[in-house]
Enzyme design. Structure first.
Site, mmCIF file in Angstrom:
data_model
loop_
_atom_site.group_PDB
_atom_site.id
_atom_site.type_symbol
_atom_site.label_atom_id
_atom_site.label_comp_id
_atom_site.label_asym_id
_atom_site.label_seq_id
_atom_site.Cartn_x
_atom_site.Cartn_y
_atom_site.Cartn_z
ATOM 1 N N GLU A 51 -5.204 -6.649 14.619
ATOM 2 C CA GLU A 51 -4.699 -5.322 14.248
ATOM 3 C C GLU A 51 -5.843 -4.304 14.303
ATOM 4 O O GLU A 51 -5.618 -3.124 14.581
ATOM 5 C CB GLU A 51 -4.058 -5.355 12.846
ATOM 6 N N GLY A 69 -5.038 -1.723 4.815
ATOM 7 C CA GLY A 69 -4.210 -2.835 4.348
ATOM 8 C C GLY A 69 -4.875 -4.192 4.593
ATOM 9 O O GLY A 69 -4.976 -5.023 3.690
ATOM 10 N N GLU A 112 10.337 -4.554 4.971
ATOM 11 C CA GLU A 112 10.457 -5.970 4.583
ATOM 12 C C GLU A 112 10.165 -6.151 3.101
ATOM 13 O O GLU A 112 10.916 -6.806 2.366
ATOM 14 C CB GLU A 112 9.466 -6.836 5.384
ATOM 15 N N LYS A 122 8.796 -0.815 14.603
ATOM 16 C CA LYS A 122 9.438 -0.462 13.328
ATOM 17 C C LYS A 122 10.540 0.557 13.562
ATOM 18 O O LYS A 122 11.635 0.453 13.004
ATOM 19 C CB LYS A 122 8.426 0.163 12.352
ATOM 20 N N LYS A 147 0.840 -1.199 0.000
ATOM 21 C CA LYS A 147 0.000 0.000 0.000
ATOM 22 C C LYS A 147 0.880 1.256 0.000
ATOM 23 O O LYS A 147 0.681 2.159 -0.788
ATOM 24 C CB LYS A 147 -0.914 -0.032 1.228
ATOM 25 N N HIS A 177 -6.044 -32.890 17.225
ATOM 26 C CA HIS A 177 -4.884 -33.668 17.667
ATOM 27 C C HIS A 177 -3.767 -32.758 18.152
ATOM 28 O O HIS A 177 -2.604 -33.173 18.227
ATOM 29 C CB HIS A 177 -4.405 -34.566 16.521
HETATM 30 O O1 F6P Z 1 1.868 -4.334 9.927
HETATM 31 C C1 F6P Z 1 1.548 -3.029 9.679
HETATM 32 C C2 F6P Z 1 1.069 -2.787 8.285
HETATM 33 O O2 F6P Z 1 0.962 -1.424 8.104
HETATM 34 C C3 F6P Z 1 -0.259 -3.468 7.964
HETATM 35 O O3 F6P Z 1 -1.345 -2.763 8.392
HETATM 36 C C4 F6P Z 1 -0.156 -3.611 6.492
HETATM 37 O O4 F6P Z 1 -1.074 -4.541 6.018
HETATM 38 C C5 F6P Z 1 1.278 -4.047 6.329
HETATM 39 O O5 F6P Z 1 1.968 -3.301 7.314
HETATM 40 C C6 F6P Z 1 1.873 -3.877 4.979
HETATM 41 O O6 F6P Z 1 1.878 -2.539 4.557
HETATM 42 P P1 F6P Z 1 2.104 -2.151 3.054
HETATM 43 O O7 F6P Z 1 1.024 -2.757 2.231
HETATM 44 O O8 F6P Z 1 2.086 -0.653 3.030
HETATM 45 O O9 F6P Z 1 3.450 -2.681 2.612
#
Ligand code: F6P
Length: 567
Positions: free
Chosen positions: A360, A273, A219, A516, A213, A391
Site C-alpha cells: 500500500e 493507517g 466493512e 470502493k 481511523k 513444504h
Molecule cells: O485499505 C484502505 C485503508 O484506507 C487503509 O489504508 C486503512 O488501513 C484501512 O483502509 C482501514 O481504514 P480505517 O482505519 O479508516 O477504517
C-alpha cells in the site's frame, strides 16, 4: 517549466544500471568465498544482526547505492519525516508514527505543535483503562467482569495489531499476563468472519473495540453495527456503554455511533493507517490483553530502531541498508517480489502485515510530483513461516523464479523444547533449516556435483540448482515484546527508504479508492433489485450477467428481519 527530476535521470542511477552487467558475471558461490566481503556485509544494532552477504551485490554495489541515496537526498528526507514536515503531500499531512513511541520528554512537532504530550495523554488513558478492565473493576451490563475482547477493524486497523498479538501469544511473560483472557479480531465484512469472531463468546463477558481511523470504512462500520446488535439483542441497548469502546481520529462519528466519548481513544491524521499499530489502534487492544507495561516494552523496541534509523551512518544503518538493497533487487536486477520467511511461528502474521505496509505504501505509478515513473516501484511481498513455506512454495524459489528472501531467525526460542535422546532440541531443528536454506539458494547444486553422486543422467537437469539466488538473514537475540517492536520499526523504515529513493509518496493510498466507489454502485443495485425488484442496469455485459445470476437465487436472509450468525 522543466518537469521535476526523477531519480532515474541521475548519474548515480545510471551508474548502477551500468554495474548490473558486472554483477551478472558473478555467482554467489564465488562471492561467498571472500571472507572480507562476508564480514563487511553485516550490520548489528542491539541484539539485531543482519547478514546481507547473500545479496547479488559487492561492496562496490553498496557504495554505488549509498551514492544513489545521496542523489535521492535520503538523509534530508528522513530528517523531514522526523521533523514533522508534511511529506505526505497529496494529503497535506506529516508522517509521525515515530512520535507514537517517542519518550515522554521528546519534542516532535507537527504544525508547530509538539505532539508527544498528546500521544502520552492517550497512552496514560489506555494504561488507566486497561488496568481497570483487567482488574475486574470494569463490569458489563450484568455485573460480570469482561475477559474477552473483539477488535473490529480492517487493513491498518487490524493487520499490525494481529501481527503483534500473534507474536506475543507464546512469549512466556506476555502469556502469563494474558491468562484467562482472549483477544480476537473481526476484519472481513464476510458474515462468516463475524460468526468466527464471536463463536463461543458470551456478550456478557465481551468488550468490543471498534478501530477505524476514519470511522467511515464500510466493512468496519457494518461489522460494528452487527456486533452492536449481537450485544443489544442479548443485553439491551444500555449495555453499549459498558461493552463497546472505540479508537479513531473521528471522535464525532464515534459519538454518533452511540459509543460513550469517554470510552473513545484518539489518534491523529499524521498517523497513517498501516503505520498505526503503535497508536491506540494497537496499544489499546494489546494492553487489554497483555497489560500496558508489556505493550510499552514493544513501543520502546520500536523507538530504539527509530533512533538508530535517524542517527546511524548509512553503512551501519539496518533499515537504510535493507531499503537500498530492495531497490537494487527491484529496479536494477528486475526481481519484482520479496519473500518474508520467519523461522518462528510467533511471526506467522508478519508477512500479512508487511504486505499492506509495503504494497500500500510503495505500489505507486507516479512520482511524488505526479510524474509517471519510467521504472517499477514497489514489490510483491508474501511469506510464511519456515519450515511450512519449505513444504509449499520454496520449490519455485529454488528452481523457478528468482525471489529475494528475508530469512528471520531467533537465537532463543520463546518456548524451548528438548526430548532426551534426540539429536538436537526442537528449536535447533528449526534453525538447522534457517541456516541451510540461504546457502541452498546461493550455492545451488551443479551437474558435476550430481554426477559425482552417481545421479542418473536423465535426472540431472531436474536435480540441478543454478543457485545465485539472493537472500538476507536476520538473527534476533530473542523474541519478546521489545524485539517485536524492533522488527516492526525496521520494516516500516525500510519501506520508507525504498519510497524515498524511488521518489514516490509512500504515505498515501489513492489506489484503494476506485474499487470502493464501484462497490457502492453495486450495493445500490443489490438493494434496488432485492427490495424493489428493479432490473440490473448501467453495468457492462459481463458484470450485468454475473449480477443477474447472483440475484436470480433467493437470498439466504430475508430483508425484513435481523439475522445474526448461528454458530
Ligand atoms: O485499505 C484502505 C485503508 O484506507 C487503509 O489504508 C486503512 O488501513 C484501512 O483502509 C482501514 O481504514 P480505517 O482505519 O479508516 O477504517
Amino acid at each position: 517549466m522543466a518537469s521535476p527530476a526523477l531519480i532515474s535521470d541521475t548519474d548515480q542511477w545510471k551508474a548502477l544500471q551500468a554495474h548490473v552487467g558486472a554483477i551478472h558475471k558473478t555467482h554467489l558461490r564465488d562471492l561467498m568465498a571472500d571472507a572480507d566481503r562476508c564480514k563487511a556485509m553485516t550490520a548489528e544494532f542491539e541484539g539485531v544482526f543482519l547478514d546481507y552477504a547473500r545479496q547479488q551485490a559487492t561492496t562496490e554495489t553498496v557504495d554505488k547505492l549509498f551514492k544513489l541515496a545521496e542523489a535521492a537526498k535520503l538523509k534530508e528526507k528522513i530528517e523531514k519525516m522526523f521533523n514533522g514536515d508534511k511529506i505526505n503531500s497529496t494529503e497535506n499531512r506529516s508522517v509521525l508514527h515515530v512520535a507514537l513511541r517517542a519518550p515522554r520528554d521528546a519534542v516532535i512537532n507537527s504544525d508547530g505543535v509538539n505532539v508527544v504530550p498528546k500521544v502520552w495523554s492517550v497512552k496514560d488513558k489506555i494504561k488507566q483503562f486497561s488496568e481497570t478492565f483487567r482488574s475486574g473493576s470494569w463490569v458489563g451490563a450484568t455485573g460480570k467482569p469482561l475477559t474477552n475482547v473483539v477488535s473490529v477493524g480492517i487493513g491498518g486497523s487490524f493487520l499490525g495489531p494481529l501481527f503483534v498479538h500473534t507474536a506475543l501469544q507464546t512469549d512466556p511473560e506476555a502469556a502469563e499476563s494474558a491468562k484467562g483472557r482472549q483477544l480476537r479480531f473481526l476484519a472481513n465484512v464476510d458474515p462468516v468472519d463475524v460468526a468466527r469472531s464471536i463463536k463461543d463468546l458470551d456478550p456478557e463477558t465481551t468488550l468490543v473495540v471498534v478501530v477505524s481511523k476514519t470511522f467511515t470504512t464500510a466493512e468496519t462500520m457494518l461489522n460494528a453495527r452487527t456486533i452492536k446488535e449481537w450485544i443489544v439483542s442479548s443485553l439491551g441497548p444500555q449495555a453499549v456503554s459498558k461493552h463497546m469502546i472505540a479508537v479513531s481520529t473521528n471522535l464525532k462519528l464515534v459519538k454518533e455511533f452511540g459509543i460513550d466519548p469517554n470510552n473513545a481513544f484518539a489518534f491523529w491524521d499524521w498517523v497513517g493507517g498501516r503505520y498505526s499499530v503503535c497508536s491506540a489502534v494497537g496499544v489499546l487492544p494489546l494492553s487489554l490483553q497483555y497489560g500496558f507495561p508489556i505493550v510499552q516494552k514493544f513501543l520502546e523496541g520500536a523507538s530504539s530502531i527509530d533512533n538508530h534509523f535517524r542517527t546511524a551512518s548509512f553503512e551501519k544503518n539496518i533499515p537504510v541498508l535493507l531499503g537500498l538493497l530492495s531497490v537494487w533487487n527491484v529496479s536494477f536486477l528486475g526481481y519484482p517480489a520479496r519473500a518474508i520467511l520467519p523461522y518462528s511461528q510467533a511471526l506467522e502474521k508478519l508477512a500479512p502485515h508487511i504486505q499492506q505496509l509495503s504494497m500500500e505504501s510503495n505500489g505507486k505509478g507516479v512520482s511524488i510530483d505526479g510524474v509517471p515513473l519510467p521504472y517499477e516501484a514497489g514489490e510483491i511481498d508474501f511469506g510464511e513461516p519456515g519450515t511450512n513455506g519449505q513444504h509449499s512454495f520454496y520449490q519455485l524459489i529454488h528452481q523457478g523464479r528468482v525471489i529475494p528472501c528475508d530469512f528471520i531467525g531467533v537465537i532463543k526460542s520463546q518456548q524451548p523444547v528438548y526430548l532426551k535422546g534426540e539429536t538436537v532440541s526442537n528449536h535447533d531443528e528449526l534453525m538447522s533449516n534457517f541456516f541451510a536454506q540461504p546457502d541452498a539458494l546461493a550455492y545451488g547444486k551443479t551437474p558435476e556435483q550430481l554426477r559425482s553422486e552417481n545421479v542418473s543422467e536423465n535426472l540431472i537437469p531436474h536435480k540441478t540448482f543454478k543457485g545465485n539466488r539472493p537472500s538476507l538473514s536476520f538473527l534476533l537475540s530473542s523474541l519478546s515484546a521489545y524485539e517485536i517492536g524492533q522488527l516492526l520499526a525496521i520494516y516500516e523504515h525500510r519501506i520508507a527508504v525504498q519510497g524515498f529513493i524511488w521518489g514516490i509518496n509512500s504515505f498515501d493510498q489513492w489506489g484503494v479508492e476506485l474499487g470502493k466507489s464501484l462497490a457502492s454502485r453495486v450495493r445500490k443495485q443489490l438493494h434496488a433489485s432485492r427490495m424493489e425488484g428493479k432490473p440490473v442496469e448501467g453495468f457492462n455485459p459481463s458484470s450485468a450477467s454475473l449480477l443477474a445470476r447472483y440475484l436470480a437465487v433467493e437470498p439466504s436472509t430475508p430483508y425484513d428481519t435481523t439475522v445474526l450468525p448461528k454458530v
